[in-house]
Design a protein around this motif. Structure first.
Motif, PDB file in Angstrom:
ATOM      1  N   ASN A   1     -31.168 -20.464  13.118  1.00  0.00           N
ATOM      2  CA  ASN A   1     -30.856 -19.747  11.725  1.00  0.00           C
ATOM      3  C   ASN A   1     -29.794 -20.327  11.153  1.00  0.00           C
ATOM      4  OD1 ASN A   1     -32.247 -17.365  12.198  1.00  0.00           O
ATOM      5  ND2 ASN A   1     -30.569 -16.557  13.800  1.00  0.00           N
ATOM      6  N   ALA A   2     -30.051 -21.861  11.057  1.00  0.00           N
ATOM      7  CA  ALA A   2     -28.868 -22.878  10.408  1.00  0.00           C
ATOM      8  C   ALA A   2     -29.826 -23.428   9.054  1.00  0.00           C
ATOM      9  CB  ALA A   2     -28.684 -23.852  11.223  1.00  0.00           C
ATOM     10  N   LEU A   3     -30.882 -23.043   8.772  1.00  0.00           N
ATOM     11  CA  LEU A   3     -31.606 -23.546   7.728  1.00  0.00           C
ATOM     12  C   LEU A   3     -32.767 -22.194   7.259  1.00  0.00           C
ATOM     13  CD1 LEU A   3     -32.440 -26.111   6.247  1.00  0.00           C
ATOM     14  CD2 LEU A   3     -34.528 -26.374   7.522  1.00  0.00           C
ATOM     15  N   ALA A   4     -32.624 -22.207   5.900  1.00  0.00           N
ATOM     16  CA  ALA A   4     -33.604 -21.127   5.278  1.00  0.00           C
ATOM     17  C   ALA A   4     -34.443 -22.018   4.097  1.00  0.00           C
ATOM     18  CB  ALA A   4     -32.741 -20.189   4.631  1.00  0.00           C
ATOM     19  N   THR A   5     -35.167 -21.379   3.711  1.00  0.00           N
ATOM     20  CA  THR A   5     -36.151 -21.936   2.516  1.00  0.00           C
ATOM     21  C   THR A   5     -35.947 -20.891   1.216  1.00  0.00           C
ATOM     22  OG1 THR A   5     -38.288 -20.811   3.363  1.00  0.00           O
ATOM     23  CG2 THR A   5     -37.699 -23.089   3.968  1.00  0.00           C
ATOM     24  N   GLY A   6     -36.242 -21.341  -0.131  1.00  0.00           N
ATOM     25  CA  GLY A   6     -36.272 -20.488  -1.211  1.00  0.00           C
ATOM     26  C   GLY A   6     -36.785 -21.485  -2.305  1.00  0.00           C
ATOM     27  N   LYS A   7     -36.484 -20.688  -3.413  1.00  0.00           N
ATOM     28  CA  LYS A   7     -37.078 -21.521  -4.622  1.00  0.00           C
ATOM     29  C   LYS A   7     -36.119 -21.701  -5.591  1.00  0.00           C
ATOM     30  CE  LYS A   7     -41.418 -21.985  -3.490  1.00  0.00           C
ATOM     31  NZ  LYS A   7     -41.953 -23.429  -3.511  1.00  0.00           N
ATOM     32  N   ASN A   8     -36.213 -22.658  -6.700  1.00  0.00           N
ATOM     33  CA  ASN A   8     -35.249 -22.778  -7.630  1.00  0.00           C
ATOM     34  C   ASN A   8     -33.940 -23.085  -7.231  1.00  0.00           C
ATOM     35  OD1 ASN A   8     -36.713 -22.564 -10.063  1.00  0.00           O
ATOM     36  ND2 ASN A   8     -36.767 -20.359  -9.917  1.00  0.00           N
ATOM     37  N   TYR A   9     -33.798 -24.321  -6.747  1.00  0.00           N
ATOM     38  CA  TYR A   9     -32.448 -24.623  -6.243  1.00  0.00           C
ATOM     39  C   TYR A   9     -31.874 -23.813  -5.505  1.00  0.00           C
ATOM     40  CZ  TYR A   9     -34.087 -27.507 -10.084  1.00  0.00           C
ATOM     41  OH  TYR A   9     -34.921 -28.394 -10.801  1.00  0.00           O
ATOM     42  N   PRO A  10     -32.498 -23.318  -4.207  1.00  0.00           N
ATOM     43  CA  PRO A  10     -31.711 -22.304  -3.511  1.00  0.00           C
ATOM     44  C   PRO A  10     -30.445 -22.880  -2.641  1.00  0.00           C
ATOM     45  CG  PRO A  10     -33.759 -23.309  -2.229  1.00  0.00           C
ATOM     46  CD  PRO A  10     -33.702 -23.591  -3.681  1.00  0.00           C
ATOM     47  N   GLY A  11     -30.389 -24.109  -2.339  1.00  0.00           N
ATOM     48  CA  GLY A  11     -29.309 -24.590  -1.611  1.00  0.00           C
ATOM     49  C   GLY A  11     -28.129 -24.512  -2.534  1.00  0.00           C
ATOM     50  N   GLU A  12     -28.221 -24.999  -3.973  1.00  0.00           N
ATOM     51  CA  GLU A  12     -27.251 -24.945  -4.811  1.00  0.00           C
ATOM     52  C   GLU A  12     -26.757 -23.579  -4.833  1.00  0.00           C
ATOM     53  OE1 GLU A  12     -28.175 -27.097  -8.399  1.00  0.00           O
ATOM     54  OE2 GLU A  12     -27.553 -25.358  -9.804  1.00  0.00           O
ATOM     55  N   THR A  13     -27.564 -22.504  -5.148  1.00  0.00           N
ATOM     56  CA  THR A  13     -27.166 -21.454  -5.025  1.00  0.00           C
ATOM     57  C   THR A  13     -26.376 -20.717  -4.051  1.00  0.00           C
ATOM     58  OG1 THR A  13     -29.357 -20.794  -6.719  1.00  0.00           O
ATOM     59  CG2 THR A  13     -28.113 -18.865  -5.929  1.00  0.00           C
ATOM     60  N   ALA A  14     -27.027 -21.046  -2.864  1.00  0.00           N
ATOM     61  CA  ALA A  14     -26.468 -20.579  -1.520  1.00  0.00           C
ATOM     62  C   ALA A  14     -24.948 -21.214  -1.384  1.00  0.00           C
ATOM     63  CB  ALA A  14     -27.072 -20.777  -0.550  1.00  0.00           C
ATOM     64  N   LEU A  15     -24.797 -22.343  -1.864  1.00  0.00           N
ATOM     65  CA  LEU A  15     -23.581 -23.014  -1.603  1.00  0.00           C
ATOM     66  C   LEU A  15     -22.615 -22.375  -2.632  1.00  0.00           C
ATOM     67  CD1 LEU A  15     -22.273 -25.920  -0.420  1.00  0.00           C
ATOM     68  CD2 LEU A  15     -22.933 -26.881  -2.526  1.00  0.00           C
ATOM     69  N   GLY A  16     -22.979 -22.231  -3.647  1.00  0.00           N
ATOM     70  CA  GLY A  16     -22.031 -21.450  -4.986  1.00  0.00           C
ATOM     71  C   GLY A  16     -21.870 -20.017  -4.440  1.00  0.00           C
ATOM     72  N   ALA A  17     -22.706 -19.457  -3.977  1.00  0.00           N
ATOM     73  CA  ALA A  17     -22.433 -18.145  -3.237  1.00  0.00           C
ATOM     74  C   ALA A  17     -21.498 -18.130  -2.018  1.00  0.00           C
ATOM     75  CB  ALA A  17     -23.843 -17.299  -3.154  1.00  0.00           C
ATOM     76  N   GLN A  18     -21.141 -19.270  -1.650  1.00  0.00           N
ATOM     77  CA  GLN A  18     -20.438 -19.284  -0.261  1.00  0.00           C
ATOM     78  C   GLN A  18     -21.275 -18.816   0.914  1.00  0.00           C
ATOM     79  OE1 GLN A  18     -16.085 -19.231  -0.888  1.00  0.00           O
ATOM     80  NE2 GLN A  18     -16.645 -18.513  -2.823  1.00  0.00           N
ATOM     81  N   LYS A  19     -22.611 -18.775   0.659  1.00  0.00           N
ATOM     82  CA  LYS A  19     -23.442 -18.307   2.027  1.00  0.00           C
ATOM     83  C   LYS A  19     -24.241 -19.648   2.669  1.00  0.00           C
ATOM     84  CE  LYS A  19     -22.754 -14.070   1.660  1.00  0.00           C
ATOM     85  NZ  LYS A  19     -21.981 -13.605   2.819  1.00  0.00           N
ATOM     86  N   GLY A  20     -23.862 -20.869   1.831  1.00  0.00           N
ATOM     87  CA  GLY A  20     -24.527 -21.785   2.305  1.00  0.00           C
ATOM     88  C   GLY A  20     -23.367 -22.955   2.575  1.00  0.00           C
ATOM     89  N   ALA A  21     -23.408 -23.683   3.688  1.00  0.00           N
ATOM     90  CA  ALA A  21     -22.287 -24.786   3.623  1.00  0.00           C
ATOM     91  C   ALA A  21     -22.815 -26.131   3.113  1.00  0.00           C
ATOM     92  CB  ALA A  21     -22.129 -25.191   4.869  1.00  0.00           C
ATOM     93  N   PHE A  22     -24.064 -26.425   3.103  1.00  0.00           N
ATOM     94  CA  PHE A  22     -24.492 -27.778   2.410  1.00  0.00           C
ATOM     95  C   PHE A  22     -25.692 -27.732   1.558  1.00  0.00           C
ATOM     96  CE2 PHE A  22     -22.982 -28.701   6.930  1.00  0.00           C
ATOM     97  CZ  PHE A  22     -22.068 -29.781   6.520  1.00  0.00           C
TER      98      PHE A  22
END
Lengths: 292, 439
Positions: free
Chosen positions: B261-282
């Motif tokens: 549960n340390a990695l997820a997948t998504g669409k449309n720059y999901p890493g950036e969105t998760a990082l901005g939402a403070q739901k992702g670390a990297f």
């Protein structure tokens, strides 16, 4: 007995009211599910930097209009909006005409090869559109239709679905009615105009709505077939292509996109809200026409 | 689902095109074609060139427009018309259609595999025809990784550098600090930190591998992981090894993170969105995406930026972004003007301005002294540009674009559908081999 009966009525009335309330609550819930995405888009468009990615999402707008200002200057929106209205309306009119005429021919007229032709037309449904986009581009280039309104209207001015639907409606019309009209001396076009059109009106309403939505949301086709610059005041591109200027290979400007989506959708929503009664009345009267 | 008149007539149209010669414009005579050893001279009469590009948004748009404005100020007789596209997949489709119709722009952005496709169809012009030599003097001023990226399978120079970048690691520095973690140095460290911070609704990172239509940064991360551990996904001749042990190990690494549960997948720059939402670390993304990351974070926390962690093979990075090709059907004047444009935009001064505004990395180290203010404000820049010397690009063959799509599909199958890494990569290898056979 009387008392019991009265209680029963009251109980039934109570149950009815509860049922009504439950139905309204359910309707409200479903309505909210449909409205929320648009509401949230408006909130994002009026949000502060970085707010769109917050979780849990921010539910109240902060009335920061900077995204709107940036989005408004990103493209000639009035021109793009006008283009979209023109393209969608012309496509609908053309599609209704072709569906009606072809559907009438396949459903009513008797001529050699009718069944084969029907199958040929229906077989186009099997062809994936993306496979044809390059040959279509070559054809459009040869016909000098690139960067024009025509290339966004003519190729979509006939719908297999529309032809099929109208044909099915015509097949359901009793032959006696058509024969009676012919005996009275009505020409084929008169039969189509005076008998056919009123009876297939529900199909035409469905086709019009589908084609209009399809044309309004069309993206790949106009982006490939037109290449005028977004800064150009004489661009023939539609709103959907304008909206794509907020996305790139490196990232998407979500607040700007939300602002642009809001101000390009509002006129359509206002149009529907003002005319919704007429839309519904038209659809219902059309449905009545079927039964008649 | 609609009936299209054009669809029915498409074969006839292709025949017509063949008969009409595709509408290839006739060459004018004022700019002589470069003979061997002769560089095309800048035309003196008015000429318009078109450039198919995807710099239509945010800071990219003004950066692109400034390049054009600067060029037109220097050469007032040359007009550059930009033909903007929203994304690379659409651009490729459009460029292929334009080439097919004999209606290609003068220049266009192109990945290496696209350039190979166009070159095999005789649709683009070699740089030697513009510069009079296959190795114009400017090339030696580019970073070494960029220099290598300009040639195709025949060893000749067919492309000119444009929007180049490498991947870097964005992080929520405050979150890492609060958890007692520091920026990871190796991929093993990275996995440990990702697992450690994945709690309380936080997932280490969210990636988008892309799809069969086009791979994105998630797939490039997989390619980097493979190479970091000594793997070779493609031979120099483009022969794929997508199911080699190294590739399976890289995909198993990603699966391990997903299972934890340390990695997820998504669409449309999901890493950036998760990082901005403070739901992702990297978030592993292009250095050129810095502006978007910063906007998404919106000052909510300290945005950490560091070089990618390393593997057994040391630091490994992959070039991102495209080059520019000059299409064959341009007139002699247009080719001469295009060559002037290419040289102009890669001059140190223009690269400094382009890099500072767009976020892409300058292709020549000579630009760095001219962008000191930007470098001071963006300390990652120095480390990122240094990787342009060593960053690799996949072999320049037409099927590689498709094969990256198959890689993306394999990653999706493993991470989203629970497929076994070896099975998914076997499928990708089979598809890629078939694509190579088709050419």
């Amino acid at each position: 007995m009387k008392l019991a009966s009265s209680r029963g009525i009251r109980s039934i009335t109570g149950a009815g009211r509860a049922g009504r309330l439950a139905r309204r609550a359910l309707a409200l819930l479903i309505g909210a599910a449909f409205v929320f995405p648009f509401y949230w888009t408006v909130v994002i468009s009026l949000g502060r930097p970085g707010e769109f990615s917050d979780f849990p999402p921010v539910l109240l707008p902060h009335w920061d209009w900077s995204n709107w200002s940036r989005a408004w200057h990103a493209a000639p929106w009035l021109r793009l909006f006008g283009n979209t209205v023109l393209i969608a309306s012309a496509t609908v009119l053309l599609c209704l005409a072709t569906s009606l005429l072809a559907g009438f021919a396949f459903g009513v007229l008797r001529f050699p090869g009718r069944k084969v032709l029907t199958v040929v037309v229906l077989s186009v449904l099997m062809m994936p559109g993306t496979v044809l986009i390059i040959p279509d581009y070559v054809l459009a280039n040869d016909l000098h239709l690139l960067n024009t309104y025509w290339i966004q209207i003519i190729p979509w001015g006939a719908s297999v679905f529309g032809i099929f639907l109208v044909r099915q409606f015509f097949l359901a019309i009793p032959q006696e009615i058509l024969d009676a009209a012919a005996l009275d001396g009505a020409s084929r076009l008169r039969v189509l105009r005076s008998i056919g059109v009123p009876m297939v009106r529900p199909a035409l309403v469905i086709i019009a709505v589908n084609v209009f939505l399809g044309s309004w949301n069309s993206f790949l086709w106009p982006v490939i077939m037109t290449s005028s610059s977004m800064d150009s005041s004489n661009t023939v591109q539609p709103v959907e292509v304008g909206l794509s200027t907020f996305a790139s290979a490196e990232g998407t400007d979500f607040p700007g996109l939300a602002a642009a989506v809001t101000f390009t959708t509002l006129p359509v929503m206002a149009f529907f809200l003002v005319l919704q009664r007429q839309f519904i009345r038209g659809a219902l009267s059309a449905a009545g026409g079927v039964r008649g | 689902m609609r009936f299209r008149i054009a669809a029915v007539a498409s074969l006839a149209a292709l025949s017509l095109t063949a008969c009409a010669g595709g509408g290839t414009p006739a060459a004018t005579t004022s700019a002589p074609a470069a003979a061997s050893g002769t560089e095309l001279a800048v035309p003196t009469k008015p000429v318009t060139i078109t450039f198919e590009e995807a710099m239509t948004i945010g800071t990219l748009k003004p950066a692109m427009e400034k390049l054009v404005a600067d060029f037109q100020a220097k050469y007032p007789n040359i007009t550059v018309k930009l033909q903007g596209d929203p994304d690379y997949a659409t651009m490729y489709t459009k460029e292929k259609a334009e080439v097919q119709a004999g209606n290609a722009p003068t220049m266009g952005q192109a990945y290496e595999s696209w350039a190979s496709y166009f070159q095999s169809g005789g649709a683009i012009t070699p740089i030697s025809e513009l510069a009079g030599t296959d190795t114009p003097p400017q090339v030696s001023t580019f970073y070494k990784g960029v220099q290598k990226d300009l040639t195709l399978g025949d060893g000749k120079t067919w492309m000119w550098p444009f929007n180049k970048s490498v991947l870097i690691l964005f992080s929520n520095a405050d979150m890492l600090k609060a958890d007692g973690q520091s920026a990871p140095k190796t991929w093993d460290d990275y996995a440990s930190v990702m697992k450690a911070v994945s709690k309380g609704g936080v997932t280490g990172s969210t990636i988008d591998p892309g799809s069969a239509a086009g791979a994105t940064f998630g797939t490039q991360w997989f390619e980097i992981l493979d190479k970091s551990d000594g793997g070779t996904l493609y031979d120099n001749d483009g022969t794929p090894h997508l199911n080699d042990a190294g590739a399976v190990k890289a995909l198993t690494y990603l699966k391990g993170l997903k299972d934890a549960n340390a990695l997820a997948t998504g669409k449309n720059y999901p890493g950036e969105t998760a990082l901005g939402a403070q739901k992702g670390a990297f978030d592993i993304s292009s250095a050129a995406g810095y502006g978007f990351e910063k906007k998404t974070v919106g000052g909510k926390f300290d945005l950490g930026i560091s070089a990618l962690p390393t593997g057994a093979s040391g630091p490994v990075n992959e070039l991102t972004g495209t080059n520019i090709v000059v299409f064959k059907n341009a007139t002699a004047d247009q080719k001469a003007a295009a060559w002037a444009f290419l040289k102009f935009i890669t001059s140190p001064a223009e690269q400094a301005g382009w890099g500072s505004t767009s976020g892409y990395l300058p292709v020549t180290p000579q630009a760095l002294p001219l962008m000191q203010k930007f470098v001071a404000q963006n300390p990652y820049e120095t480390a990122a540009v240094s990787e342009l010397d060593t960053a690799f690009a996949l072999p320049p063959f037409s099927w590689i674009f498709k094969c990256q799509g198959y890689e993306a599909t394999a990653i999706q199958d493993v991470l989203d559908n629970g497929a076994a890494p070896a099975d998914a990569l076997n499928t990708a290898q089979t598809a890629c081999t078939a694509a190579k056979t088709q050419g």
